[in-house]
Motif scaffolding. Structure first.
Motif, PDB file in Angstrom:
ATOM      1  N   TYR A  41       5.951 -15.693  32.796  1.00 13.84           N
ATOM      2  CA  TYR A  41       5.895 -14.490  32.658  1.00 13.84           C
ATOM      3  C   TYR A  41       4.827 -13.857  33.477  1.00 13.84           C
ATOM      4  O   TYR A  41       3.668 -14.247  33.649  1.00 13.84           O
ATOM      5  N   VAL A  42       5.399 -12.779  34.315  1.00 17.82           N
ATOM      6  CA  VAL A  42       4.584 -11.966  35.060  1.00 17.82           C
ATOM      7  C   VAL A  42       4.655 -10.607  34.903  1.00 17.82           C
ATOM      8  O   VAL A  42       5.745  -9.917  34.359  1.00 17.82           O
ATOM      9  N   CYS A  43       3.450  -9.894  34.692  1.00 15.02           N
ATOM     10  CA  CYS A  43       3.415  -8.839  34.380  1.00 15.02           C
ATOM     11  C   CYS A  43       3.725  -7.954  35.589  1.00 15.02           C
ATOM     12  O   CYS A  43       3.274  -7.793  36.592  1.00 15.02           O
ATOM     13  N   GLY A  44       4.679  -6.850  35.129  1.00 15.78           N
ATOM     14  CA  GLY A  44       5.252  -5.862  36.042  1.00 15.78           C
ATOM     15  C   GLY A  44       4.476  -4.653  36.295  1.00 15.78           C
ATOM     16  O   GLY A  44       3.412  -4.253  36.036  1.00 15.78           O
ATOM     17  N   ILE A  45       5.209  -3.650  37.086  1.00 18.47           N
ATOM     18  CA  ILE A  45       4.543  -2.620  37.600  1.00 18.47           C
ATOM     19  C   ILE A  45       4.569  -1.296  36.434  1.00 18.47           C
ATOM     20  O   ILE A  45       5.381  -1.383  35.525  1.00 18.47           O
ATOM     21  N   THR A  46       3.485  -0.625  36.461  1.00 17.52           N
ATOM     22  CA  THR A  46       3.941   0.884  35.793  1.00 17.52           C
ATOM     23  C   THR A  46       4.158   1.775  36.901  1.00 17.52           C
ATOM     24  O   THR A  46       3.647   2.082  38.045  1.00 17.52           O
ATOM     25  N   PRO A  47       5.661   2.483  36.872  1.00 17.27           N
ATOM     26  CA  PRO A  47       6.290   2.926  37.934  1.00 17.27           C
ATOM     27  C   PRO A  47       6.132   4.396  38.077  1.00 17.27           C
ATOM     28  O   PRO A  47       6.866   5.197  38.053  1.00 17.27           O
ATOM     29  N   TYR A  48       4.747   4.640  38.567  1.00 14.67           N
ATOM     30  CA  TYR A  48       4.544   5.952  38.780  1.00 14.67           C
ATOM     31  C   TYR A  48       4.259   6.238  40.436  1.00 14.67           C
ATOM     32  O   TYR A  48       3.830   7.278  40.831  1.00 14.67           O
ATOM     33  N   ASP A  49       4.523   5.179  41.183  1.00 18.04           N
ATOM     34  CA  ASP A  49       4.451   5.254  42.556  1.00 18.04           C
ATOM     35  C   ASP A  49       5.033   4.076  43.227  1.00 18.04           C
ATOM     36  O   ASP A  49       5.454   3.124  42.399  1.00 18.04           O
ATOM     37  N   ALA A  50       5.016   3.921  44.468  1.00 17.00           N
ATOM     38  CA  ALA A  50       5.762   2.761  45.130  1.00 17.00           C
ATOM     39  C   ALA A  50       5.301   1.681  45.214  1.00 17.00           C
ATOM     40  O   ALA A  50       3.898   1.527  44.876  1.00 17.00           O
ATOM     41  N   THR A  51       5.798   0.379  45.488  1.00 15.58           N
ATOM     42  CA  THR A  51       5.340  -0.853  45.544  1.00 15.58           C
ATOM     43  C   THR A  51       4.373  -0.867  46.877  1.00 15.58           C
ATOM     44  O   THR A  51       4.750  -0.578  48.311  1.00 15.58           O
ATOM     45  N   HIS A  52       3.222  -1.116  46.799  1.00 20.82           N
ATOM     46  CA  HIS A  52       2.277  -1.340  47.763  1.00 20.82           C
ATOM     47  C   HIS A  52       1.894  -2.858  48.115  1.00 20.82           C
ATOM     48  O   HIS A  52       2.519  -3.749  47.577  1.00 20.82           O
ATOM     49  N   MET A  53       0.873  -3.124  48.906  1.00 20.70           N
ATOM     50  CA  MET A  53       0.654  -4.407  49.526  1.00 20.70           C
ATOM     51  C   MET A  53       0.054  -5.471  48.238  1.00 20.70           C
ATOM     52  O   MET A  53       0.397  -6.468  48.477  1.00 20.70           O
ATOM     53  N   GLY A  54      -0.740  -4.601  47.581  1.00 25.44           N
ATOM     54  CA  GLY A  54      -1.390  -5.377  46.564  1.00 25.44           C
ATOM     55  C   GLY A  54      -0.348  -5.854  45.400  1.00 25.44           C
ATOM     56  O   GLY A  54      -0.255  -7.177  45.049  1.00 25.44           O
ATOM     57  N   HIS A  55       0.598  -4.937  45.102  1.00 29.09           N
ATOM     58  CA  HIS A  55       1.749  -5.574  44.189  1.00 29.09           C
ATOM     59  C   HIS A  55       2.584  -6.480  44.979  1.00 29.09           C
ATOM     60  O   HIS A  55       3.034  -7.833  44.363  1.00 29.09           O
ATOM     61  N   ALA A  56       2.828  -6.338  46.197  1.00 29.52           N
ATOM     62  CA  ALA A  56       3.691  -7.289  46.917  1.00 29.52           C
ATOM     63  C   ALA A  56       3.130  -8.679  47.069  1.00 29.52           C
ATOM     64  O   ALA A  56       3.574  -9.797  46.990  1.00 29.52           O
ATOM     65  N   ALA A  57       1.706  -8.648  47.099  1.00 30.39           N
ATOM     66  CA  ALA A  57       1.012 -10.041  47.345  1.00 30.39           C
ATOM     67  C   ALA A  57       1.060 -10.755  45.925  1.00 30.39           C
ATOM     68  O   ALA A  57       1.277 -12.034  45.912  1.00 30.39           O
ATOM     69  N   THR A  58       0.774 -10.140  44.961  1.00 27.76           N
ATOM     70  CA  THR A  58       1.022 -10.558  43.488  1.00 27.76           C
ATOM     71  C   THR A  58       2.334 -11.248  43.299  1.00 27.76           C
ATOM     72  O   THR A  58       2.704 -12.336  43.005  1.00 27.76           O
ATOM     73  N   TYR A  59       3.539 -10.507  43.761  1.00 30.82           N
ATOM     74  CA  TYR A  59       4.840 -11.018  43.165  1.00 30.82           C
ATOM     75  C   TYR A  59       5.068 -12.037  44.167  1.00 30.82           C
ATOM     76  O   TYR A  59       5.978 -12.884  43.702  1.00 30.82           O
ATOM     77  N   ASN A  60       4.456 -12.153  45.421  1.00 32.84           N
ATOM     78  CA  ASN A  60       4.928 -13.231  46.460  1.00 32.84           C
ATOM     79  C   ASN A  60       4.202 -14.597  45.970  1.00 32.84           C
ATOM     80  O   ASN A  60       4.792 -15.463  45.824  1.00 32.84           O
ATOM     81  N   ALA A  61       3.048 -14.552  45.378  1.00 32.43           N
ATOM     82  CA  ALA A  61       2.328 -15.524  44.674  1.00 32.43           C
ATOM     83  C   ALA A  61       3.414 -16.276  43.713  1.00 32.43           C
ATOM     84  O   ALA A  61       3.550 -17.524  43.669  1.00 32.43           O
ATOM     85  N   PHE A  62       3.914 -15.585  42.636  1.00 32.32           N
ATOM     86  CA  PHE A  62       4.488 -16.051  41.584  1.00 32.32           C
ATOM     87  C   PHE A  62       6.017 -16.396  42.074  1.00 32.32           C
ATOM     88  O   PHE A  62       6.911 -17.185  41.504  1.00 32.32           O
ATOM     89  N   ASP A  63       6.489 -15.895  43.274  1.00 31.09           N
ATOM     90  CA  ASP A  63       7.595 -16.170  43.857  1.00 31.09           C
ATOM     91  C   ASP A  63       7.540 -17.529  44.317  1.00 31.09           C
ATOM     92  O   ASP A  63       8.619 -18.530  44.020  1.00 31.09           O
ATOM     93  N   LEU A  64       6.455 -17.802  44.909  1.00 31.93           N
ATOM     94  CA  LEU A  64       5.972 -19.193  45.404  1.00 31.93           C
ATOM     95  C   LEU A  64       6.150 -20.491  44.311  1.00 31.93           C
ATOM     96  O   LEU A  64       6.705 -21.510  44.386  1.00 31.93           O
ATOM     97  N   VAL A  65       5.663 -19.785  43.302  1.00 25.89           N
ATOM     98  CA  VAL A  65       5.572 -20.907  42.146  1.00 25.89           C
ATOM     99  C   VAL A  65       7.089 -21.010  41.648  1.00 25.89           C
ATOM    100  O   VAL A  65       7.317 -22.438  41.398  1.00 25.89           O
ATOM    101  N   GLN A  66       8.084 -20.136  41.572  1.00 26.23           N
ATOM    102  CA  GLN A  66       9.348 -20.375  41.311  1.00 26.23           C
ATOM    103  C   GLN A  66       9.881 -21.514  42.135  1.00 26.23           C
ATOM    104  O   GLN A  66      10.604 -22.370  41.895  1.00 26.23           O
TER     105      GLN A  66
END
Length: 409
Positions: A41-66
């Motif tokens: 389970y990975v916590c998602g965004i609060t969608p009040y602005d676009a995807t920034h590099m901090g978001h991308a780095a986090t989701y990249n990490a858990f993509d690697l786990v998968q």
């Protein structure tokens, strides 16, 4: 709510290694040994602005786990939420004079586009907080009726003292918890609370704000932490393999969520490992929407930056490290991508069997992507210096980079 389309993950010969990963709750490396279906389970965004590099780095990490798990021939059950009703979203909608629902839908759609472009593997369930409310209400009622929650002026609060294991995720002292609670959405100074750290489970309806039928709770909307608990328990159950997010979620979000789940079920722990990605800075400060110092994935894509280069820029940093985004980071990633693509475009090359095993070993060792990248760099350098006679090697490298790192060459 629907997720985004999945990119195909090539199957590699042989089998990957079990993942050793840093667990925040024990502050050490643990070896995960999921069953045939690994649960995350990975916590998602609060969608009040676009995807920034901090978001991308986090989701990249858990993509690697998968990807590590898939390489061990397991299936992966991945769940992610969207906090599509919360104070920051409502405040941004009011500031920009836009309907909050329309804003959430617009930014969630852009997030999906960014994740697709970056070739992040999608969750099996992608659940919004609003659609989860029918499952949240009975959990809050159960906590209240068991004495683990209480009412304060119509709002319902969770009592952290009802969970004997409270504090075991973040391992912070009470003073630090109180400071972070105030900074990260809590209200430790509200009079009448049993403990300053007690988080809100259900906010009674406020004038001019959205609210839903909460049964015996009255009209209102859910607190932040119970949202993820309801979704995780519904789709994964207790004791799932990895709870993931950025390091700023260890407290209060993951700490409180664990306590909610443990009070509800009487079981411990909610997750076998709490895994947290580092923060990305710009101009010396952590990227955050409140500071406005953001580099957006969508803006880079509009400027013609190859998403594969963005992904390589992320992979060049260990997922747990805090690092700073600079123009040089992106330039280095673009140059690396060009070298790699040139190397695999040749008809043959040095044998790649050892490279695949080096990549597997690096990623199984706490997702050490920089070491995996260095291994590919060495193969590319050999290819450039003297080539090779293995006609299948460039294809093997392309498939390995794709399967394990999510980068299409």
């Amino acid at each position: 709510m629907h997720a985004w389309p999945a990119s195909e993950v090539p199957a590699l010969p042989g089998k990957g290694r079990d993942l050793r990963i840093h667990d925040t709750a024990t502050d050490g490396l643990i070896t995960l040994d999921p069953g045939p279906v690994a649960r995350i389970y990975v916590c998602g965004i609060t969608p009040y602005d676009a995807t920034h590099m901090g978001h991308a780095a986090t989701y990249n990490a858990f993509d690697l786990v998968q990807r590590v798990w898939l390489d061990t021939k397991r299936q992966v059950h991945y769940v992610q939420n969207v906090t599509d009703v919360d104070d920051p979203l409502l405040e941004r909608a009011e500031r920009d004079a836009i309907d909050w629902v329309a804003l959430a839908e617009k930014e969630t759609a852009l997030f999906r586009e960014d994740m697709t472009a970056l070739r992040m593997l999608p969750p099996r369930q992608y659940i919004g907080a609003v659609e989860a409310i029918p499952g949240i209400v009975p959990l809050v009622e159960r906590l209240r009726d068991s004495g683990a929650a209480y009412e304060l002026e119509g709002d319902i609060y969770f009592s952290v003292e009802s969970d004997p294991d409270f504090g075991k995720v973040s391992r912070l002292d009470a003073a630090t918890m109180r400071l972070l609670s105030a900074e990260r959405g809590g209200d430790p100074d509200r009079p009448g609370k049993k403990n300053p750290l007690d988080p809100m489970l259900w906010m009674a309806a406020r004038e001019g704000e959205p609210s839903w039928d909460g049964g015996s709770l009255g009209r209102g909307r859910p607190g932040w932490h119970i949202e993820c608990v309801a979704i995780a328990l519904d789709h994964l159950g207790m004791g799932f393999d990895v709870q993931g997010g950025g390091s700023d979620l260890a407290f209060p979000h993951h700490e409180m969520g664990a306590s909610h789940a443990q009070a509800l079920t009487g079981e411990f722990p909610m997750a076998k490992a709490y895994v947290h990605a580092g923060m990305v800075a710009l101009h010396g400060e952590k990227m955050s929407k409140s500071k406005g110092n953001l580099v957006f994935v969508s803006k880079l894509r509009r400027d013609g930056v190859d998403p594969a280069a963005i992904r390589l820029a992320l992979l060049a940093h260990h997922y747990r490290s805090d690092w700073e985004w600079t123009d040089q980071v992106l330039q280095d990633a673009v140059a690396r991508l060009d070298r790699w693509r040139a190397a695999v475009s040749r008809p043959d090359g040095p044998s790649a069997e050892a490279l695949v095993e080096e990549m597997r070993e690096a990623l199984a060792n706490d997702l050490d992507a920089p070491t995996a990248l260095a291994a590919v760099d060495r193969w590319v350098a050999l290819q450039q210096e003297r080539g090779g006679t293995d006609e299948g090697a460039p294809g093997v490298v392309s498939r390995a980079v794709d399967a394990l790192l999510g980068v299409a060459l």
